[in-house]
Design a protein around this motif. Structure first.
Motif, PDB file in Angstrom:
ATOM      1  N   ARG A  25       0.888  -1.271   0.005  1.00  0.00           N
ATOM      2  CA  ARG A  25      -0.233   0.060  -0.120  1.00  0.00           C
ATOM      3  C   ARG A  25       1.126   1.261   0.093  1.00  0.00           C
ATOM      4  O   ARG A  25       0.706   2.531  -1.005  1.00  0.00           O
ATOM      5  N   LYS A  36      -0.850  12.597  -9.904  1.00  0.00           N
ATOM      6  CA  LYS A  36      -0.924  13.622  -9.334  1.00  0.00           C
ATOM      7  C   LYS A  36      -0.616  15.027  -9.856  1.00  0.00           C
ATOM      8  O   LYS A  36      -0.814  15.491 -10.056  1.00  0.00           O
ATOM      9  N   GLN A  48     -10.958  12.188  -1.012  1.00  0.00           N
ATOM     10  CA  GLN A  48     -10.194  10.507  -1.089  1.00  0.00           C
ATOM     11  C   GLN A  48     -10.516  10.269   0.433  1.00  0.00           C
ATOM     12  O   GLN A  48     -10.683   8.662   0.918  1.00  0.00           O
ATOM     13  N   ASN A  49      -9.537  10.814   1.113  1.00  0.00           N
ATOM     14  CA  ASN A  49      -9.906  11.144   2.501  1.00  0.00           C
ATOM     15  C   ASN A  49     -10.957  10.184   3.121  1.00  0.00           C
ATOM     16  O   ASN A  49     -10.627   8.593   4.063  1.00  0.00           O
ATOM     17  N   VAL A  52     -12.463   6.404   1.864  1.00  0.00           N
ATOM     18  CA  VAL A  52     -11.074   5.720   2.623  1.00  0.00           C
ATOM     19  C   VAL A  52     -11.710   5.053   3.426  1.00  0.00           C
ATOM     20  O   VAL A  52     -11.890   3.763   3.975  1.00  0.00           O
ATOM     21  N   LEU A  77      -2.324   4.358   7.985  1.00  0.00           N
ATOM     22  CA  LEU A  77      -2.318   3.865   6.252  1.00  0.00           C
ATOM     23  C   LEU A  77      -2.027   5.034   6.009  1.00  0.00           C
ATOM     24  O   LEU A  77      -1.552   5.383   4.847  1.00  0.00           O
TER      25      LEU A  77
HETATM   26  C1  LIG Z   1      -2.973   7.628  -1.903  1.00  0.00           C
HETATM   27  C2  LIG Z   1      -3.791   9.158  -1.996  1.00  0.00           C
HETATM   28  O1  LIG Z   1      -2.998   9.646  -1.100  1.00  0.00           O
HETATM   29  C3  LIG Z   1      -3.551  10.284  -0.366  1.00  0.00           C
HETATM   30  C4  LIG Z   1      -3.645   8.694   0.356  1.00  0.00           C
HETATM   31  C5  LIG Z   1      -5.058   8.624   0.887  1.00  0.00           C
HETATM   32  C6  LIG Z   1      -4.794   6.892   1.289  1.00  0.00           C
HETATM   33  O2  LIG Z   1      -4.128   6.605   1.523  1.00  0.00           O
HETATM   34  O3  LIG Z   1      -5.787   6.212   0.667  1.00  0.00           O
HETATM   35  C7  LIG Z   1      -5.680   9.114   0.054  1.00  0.00           C
HETATM   36  C8  LIG Z   1      -6.082  10.703  -0.052  1.00  0.00           C
HETATM   37  C9  LIG Z   1      -5.196  11.220  -0.656  1.00  0.00           C
HETATM   38  O4  LIG Z   1      -4.802  12.552   0.941  1.00  0.00           O
HETATM   39  C10 LIG Z   1      -4.810   9.301  -2.931  1.00  0.00           C
HETATM   40  O5  LIG Z   1      -4.977  10.416  -3.464  1.00  0.00           O
HETATM   41  O6  LIG Z   1      -5.608   8.005  -3.336  1.00  0.00           O
END
Ligand SMILES: C=C(O[C@@H]1C=C(C(=O)O)C=C[C@H]1O)C(=O)O
Length: 95
Positions: A25, A36, A48-49, A52, A77
């Motif tokens: 991950r 990005k 997105q946070n 998740v 994570l």
């Molecule tokens: C992985 C990312 O970057 C960051 C980390 C995320 C994660 O660990 O799930 C989600 C959003 C972002 O803050 C993403 O943008 O998908």
């Protein structure tokens, strides 16, 4: 070998699997960051946070796992992913 040792060996195996998945991950950070850069999206994406965390909370409810603990795990994570992306982009661990 007694039963407790057997059980602990199985727990150790599970822990290795968890660590391998965490590593996988965190290592997604490189591809996420590249994508990005192309899209001009910020590293920390609050929306997105939430997606998740909510997804994890729903799964926790279905699995009958403590939502508070699952939320804490996923916050860590997410932080690890953001830290790796910051490191890769040369920002290090600065806030
Ligand atoms: C992985 C990312 O970057 C960051 C980390 C995320 C994660 O660990 O799930 C989600 C959003 C972002 O803050 C993403 O943008 O998908």
């Amino acid at each position: 070998m007694n039963e407790l040792e057997d059980i602990r060996r199985e727990i150790e195996e599970i822990d290795r699997e968890i660590l391998a998945l965490i590593d996988r991950r965190v290592n997604m950070a490189e591809r996420v960051l590249e994508s990005k850069r192309i899209n001009g999206t910020s590293i920390n994406d609050q929306k997105q946070n939430e997606v998740v965390i909510n997804r994890a909370l729903n799964a926790a409810t279905e699995l009958n796992l403590d939502p508070g603990s699952i939320k804490a795990i996923f916050e860590v994570l997410i932080r690890m992913s953001i830290e790796r992306q910051n490191e890769l982009s040369g920002k290090g661990r600065l806030p």
